[in-house]
Design a protein around this motif. Sequence first.
Motif, PDB file in Angstrom:
ATOM      1  N   THR A 103       0.867  -1.173   0.000  1.00 50.40           N
ATOM      2  CA  THR A 103       0.000   0.000   0.000  1.00 50.40           C
ATOM      3  C   THR A 103       0.904   1.223   0.000  1.00 50.40           C
ATOM      4  O   THR A 103       2.049   1.161   0.448  1.00 50.40           O
ATOM      5  CB  THR A 103      -0.933   0.032   1.225  1.00 50.40           C
ATOM      6  OG1 THR A 103      -0.144  -0.010   2.431  1.00 50.40           O
ATOM      7  CG2 THR A 103      -1.892  -1.143   1.209  1.00 50.40           C
ATOM      8  N   ARG A 104       0.385   2.327  -0.499  1.00 45.99           N
ATOM      9  CA  ARG A 104       1.221   3.513  -0.687  1.00 45.99           C
ATOM     10  C   ARG A 104       0.676   4.695   0.088  1.00 45.99           C
ATOM     11  O   ARG A 104      -0.528   4.939   0.107  1.00 45.99           O
ATOM     12  CB  ARG A 104       1.298   3.859  -2.181  1.00 45.99           C
ATOM     13  CG  ARG A 104       2.121   5.099  -2.497  1.00 45.99           C
ATOM     14  CD  ARG A 104       2.220   5.309  -3.994  1.00 45.99           C
ATOM     15  NE  ARG A 104       2.938   6.543  -4.317  1.00 45.99           N
ATOM     16  CZ  ARG A 104       3.209   6.955  -5.549  1.00 45.99           C
ATOM     17  NH1 ARG A 104       2.825   6.236  -6.587  1.00 45.99           N
ATOM     18  NH2 ARG A 104       3.861   8.090  -5.754  1.00 45.99           N
ATOM     19  N   GLU A 105       1.584   5.436   0.723  1.00 42.16           N
ATOM     20  CA  GLU A 105       1.266   6.714   1.360  1.00 42.16           C
ATOM     21  C   GLU A 105       2.348   7.699   0.934  1.00 42.16           C
ATOM     22  O   GLU A 105       3.479   7.620   1.408  1.00 42.16           O
ATOM     23  CB  GLU A 105       1.213   6.584   2.881  1.00 42.16           C
ATOM     24  CG  GLU A 105       0.029   5.786   3.396  1.00 42.16           C
ATOM     25  CD  GLU A 105      -0.074   5.800   4.907  1.00 42.16           C
ATOM     26  OE1 GLU A 105       0.614   6.652   5.530  1.00 42.16           O
ATOM     27  OE2 GLU A 105      -0.812   4.977   5.465  1.00 42.16           O
ATOM     28  N   TYR A 110       4.093   0.442   2.225  1.00 46.89           N
ATOM     29  CA  TYR A 110       3.873  -0.353   3.432  1.00 46.89           C
ATOM     30  C   TYR A 110       3.513  -1.778   3.023  1.00 46.89           C
ATOM     31  O   TYR A 110       2.833  -1.997   2.013  1.00 46.89           O
ATOM     32  CB  TYR A 110       2.728   0.220   4.274  1.00 46.89           C
ATOM     33  CG  TYR A 110       3.047   1.522   4.961  1.00 46.89           C
ATOM     34  CD1 TYR A 110       3.363   1.559   6.319  1.00 46.89           C
ATOM     35  CD2 TYR A 110       3.031   2.723   4.263  1.00 46.89           C
ATOM     36  CE1 TYR A 110       3.650   2.754   6.956  1.00 46.89           C
ATOM     37  CE2 TYR A 110       3.322   3.923   4.888  1.00 46.89           C
ATOM     38  CZ  TYR A 110       3.629   3.931   6.233  1.00 46.89           C
ATOM     39  OH  TYR A 110       3.921   5.121   6.860  1.00 46.89           O
ATOM     40  N   CYS A 111       3.987  -2.730   3.808  1.00 47.61           N
ATOM     41  CA  CYS A 111       3.559  -4.110   3.611  1.00 47.61           C
ATOM     42  C   CYS A 111       3.562  -4.823   4.960  1.00 47.61           C
ATOM     43  O   CYS A 111       4.236  -4.394   5.901  1.00 47.61           O
ATOM     44  CB  CYS A 111       4.446  -4.845   2.606  1.00 47.61           C
ATOM     45  SG  CYS A 111       6.091  -5.283   3.205  1.00 47.61           S
ATOM     46  N   LYS A 147       5.159  -4.334  15.031  1.00 44.03           N
ATOM     47  CA  LYS A 147       6.339  -3.469  14.988  1.00 44.03           C
ATOM     48  C   LYS A 147       6.682  -3.138  13.536  1.00 44.03           C
ATOM     49  O   LYS A 147       6.636  -3.985  12.653  1.00 44.03           O
ATOM     50  CB  LYS A 147       7.530  -4.144  15.661  1.00 44.03           C
ATOM     51  CG  LYS A 147       8.782  -3.267  15.707  1.00 44.03           C
ATOM     52  CD  LYS A 147       9.893  -3.909  16.495  1.00 44.03           C
ATOM     53  CE  LYS A 147      11.169  -3.068  16.477  1.00 44.03           C
ATOM     54  NZ  LYS A 147      10.953  -1.715  17.048  1.00 44.03           N
ATOM     55  N   LEU A 148       7.040  -1.862  13.304  1.00 42.75           N
ATOM     56  CA  LEU A 148       7.392  -1.390  11.967  1.00 42.75           C
ATOM     57  C   LEU A 148       8.906  -1.344  11.799  1.00 42.75           C
ATOM     58  O   LEU A 148       9.623  -0.834  12.660  1.00 42.75           O
ATOM     59  CB  LEU A 148       6.818   0.008  11.723  1.00 42.75           C
ATOM     60  CG  LEU A 148       5.394   0.122  11.175  1.00 42.75           C
ATOM     61  CD1 LEU A 148       4.991   1.586  11.087  1.00 42.75           C
ATOM     62  CD2 LEU A 148       5.272  -0.531   9.814  1.00 42.75           C
ATOM     63  N   ARG A 170       5.590  -4.066   8.384  1.00 42.63           N
ATOM     64  CA  ARG A 170       4.938  -4.343   9.666  1.00 42.63           C
ATOM     65  C   ARG A 170       4.887  -5.859   9.866  1.00 42.63           C
ATOM     66  O   ARG A 170       4.332  -6.575   9.030  1.00 42.63           O
ATOM     67  CB  ARG A 170       3.524  -3.769   9.692  1.00 42.63           C
ATOM     68  CG  ARG A 170       2.849  -3.867  11.072  1.00 42.63           C
ATOM     69  CD  ARG A 170       1.395  -3.406  10.996  1.00 42.63           C
ATOM     70  NE  ARG A 170       1.277  -2.080  10.430  1.00 42.63           N
ATOM     71  CZ  ARG A 170       1.421  -0.954  11.123  1.00 42.63           C
ATOM     72  NH1 ARG A 170       1.700  -1.013  12.416  1.00 42.63           N
ATOM     73  NH2 ARG A 170       1.298   0.222  10.537  1.00 42.63           N
ATOM     74  N   VAL A 171       5.498  -6.332  10.955  1.00 49.15           N
ATOM     75  CA  VAL A 171       5.515  -7.772  11.199  1.00 49.15           C
ATOM     76  C   VAL A 171       4.269  -8.177  11.984  1.00 49.15           C
ATOM     77  O   VAL A 171       3.855  -7.497  12.919  1.00 49.15           O
ATOM     78  CB  VAL A 171       6.792  -8.206  11.951  1.00 49.15           C
ATOM     79  CG1 VAL A 171       8.024  -7.952  11.112  1.00 49.15           C
ATOM     80  CG2 VAL A 171       6.915  -7.504  13.288  1.00 49.15           C
ATOM     81  N   ILE A 172       3.669  -9.259  11.549  1.00 47.38           N
ATOM     82  CA  ILE A 172       2.485  -9.819  12.192  1.00 47.38           C
ATOM     83  C   ILE A 172       2.847 -11.229  12.664  1.00 47.38           C
ATOM     84  O   ILE A 172       3.153 -12.099  11.840  1.00 47.38           O
ATOM     85  CB  ILE A 172       1.286  -9.881  11.229  1.00 47.38           C
ATOM     86  CG1 ILE A 172       1.012  -8.499  10.630  1.00 47.38           C
ATOM     87  CG2 ILE A 172       0.062 -10.425  11.944  1.00 47.38           C
ATOM     88  CD1 ILE A 172       0.642  -7.437  11.632  1.00 47.38           C
TER      89      ILE A 172
END
Length: 221
Positions: A103-105, A110-111, A147-148, A170-172
């Motif tokens: 996704t883009r900002e 971001y992923c 956490k990013l 971002r870790v899940i």
Amino acid sequence: GSKKKTCNTCHGQGQVRMQQGFFAVQQTCPTCQGLGEVIEEPCDQCHGHGRLNETKTLSVKIPPGVDDGDRIRLSGEGEAGEYGAPAGDLFVEVSVKPHKIFTREGNDLYCEMPVSFVTATLGGELEVPTLNGKVRLKIPAETQTGKLFKINGKGVKSVRSNHVGNLLVRVIIETPVNLNKEQTELLEKFQASLGQGGKRHSPQESGWLDDIKGFWEKMTK
């Protein structure tokens, strides 16, 4: 059709003078529509306007970094001008399809990446996809879910400058599923061993429980 000739009504002026009682009013010539010239025998296809409706397919070069809603200008590919006037420009508005991974900002990407609870606890490395290939990301021990991690320069290049954004991962933490009996027993033993260490093994959970306890104590006073 025939060639243009000077309008006999306005004599090439494009306007005519109309007398209305004591007043004289200038109006657009009704014969030549203000052009000052007429075509006695207009073309059967364009009817003297000098343009036709046609459809054609264009190849558009998309520069790196374009975003949703950006417009790309194609000079001279717009509406044809009347009576031999130059054509206008065509503006193509970009609509970016959603991506399955990113996704883009702004210029940042971001992923989300799933991480096993063992890797999150003990630390390790992940192979992260980027727009330019794969990179290795080091995961420190005791990493918490959400956490990013920032990877510099792996985002999107700005369409207006040489600036390149960053990739934020971002870790899940993924909970293991479909465990067999042996794996379940090992986890139960592991959980029991954590209980011997008290709050130091689960500071977030312990802090949250303390907050809940304080909340209920205030409610019951």
